[in-house]
Write a protein that holds these residues in place. Sequence first.
Motif: not given
Length: 445
Positions: A376, A378-380
């Motif tokens: 999460w 890394r994605r955000q």
Amino acid sequence: MTEETSSSSSYLRRLGVWSGAAIVVGGVIGSGIFRTPATVAERTSSGVPLLALWVLGGLLTLAGVLCYAELGSRRPHAGGIYLYLREAFGSLPAFLFGWTMALINYPGSVAAVAVTFADYACRAVSLPAFWVKPVAVGAVFFIVGVNLFGIRAGSLLVNLFTVLKLAAIAMLLVVGLVLAHGHIGNVLAPDPSHVISGGAWIGALLPVLFTYGGFHYLNDMAGEVRDPQRTLPRALTLGLVGVVVCYVLANVAYLVGLGHAGLAASKAPAADLMSNIFGPSGATVMAIGIACSTFGYCSIAIAGGARVLQTMGADGMFFRSVGQIEPRWRAPQVALGVLGLWTIVLILTGTFDQLVNYTTVGEWLGHAFGIATLFWYRRQFGAQSSPYRVPLYPVLPFVFVATVLGVITATVINTPHDAGMSLVIIALGVPVYAVWRNWGKRRSV
């Protein structure tokens, strides 16, 4: 934020690399390495697979530690997994983790290890069994009292007992490798009395992984780490690598001194190894070493658990008073007192063993979801620069999460009753969460 400019309602960043590494070492090394190798020997056929399992367990744990290093450098604040879950998945999963761990598993494990400490301490000075519980309660009082004066006093205590527990392991190495009447061939020789199928490797790996547990406490105290983006990764890696080296060498010493069959038959391999060379006085010396090791673990677990409780209180997920940080010593004094008193209640009532067994699945689920928050983050925030990024992403976090889920599955199969109770305890947290939220809204009106 430096010590001088930090608010009086926040923690002081006083932990350096070596103190951080000592917390990792002290949080992992308790009493397990002095007992668990016998269980692993029972489930393996010779010293080669036994040592391979300890290396494999260390590498798998290192994968998790590297993930925790990135999480800690991204969010260098107190609370650890609770904080990551709250940001990534919301307040309910975070509360369920805190409910299971900070209120049940942490005090339960401290109570269990405190009694282990007291048992060995009483043996070392020839006190009767009647004194075990009073000594355990006294140890908790002492640890809480020291930690009331802040992280500097607490870290000095941790550093001292980390050195003592490493000295105990070093003593094992010297006795096993130099003084014991064994030879290095014992490490490689097959044991015909233990012919183990390949499928049994999972059963043998479980106690190894449990013995490597406890590496997360430094993240619970990340709000007190100096220059955390650099210090946390270094301390976590240095500490865990040191643990792996100690564990592997300790098992080599057991094999050289006792042989695989002797290790598998032993109930207390460390004491047996010392007794074989020095007689009863050797067992007494090892009892002192194990007492030091277990005492050090209690100190770290109490300090880390109190930071989780304090973070929950500051979030309104527990009593607000528990969320306070004492302005002079910058310590979560109320949280320390609550955790210490609850631990003492568990010691006096003798209910801690089942609590620890019942929350094992919850603990490992917390690790799995805690590491999963890295995906999460890394994605955000993947576009943001980070001073530390876990190598081989996404392979290492995926391997760790898959391993933890495998451990949970094996635990459910091996102990379905305890696993079921763990899930019940987690589920009970849902209505508690709802009641707490409603109560909090009424108080704020």
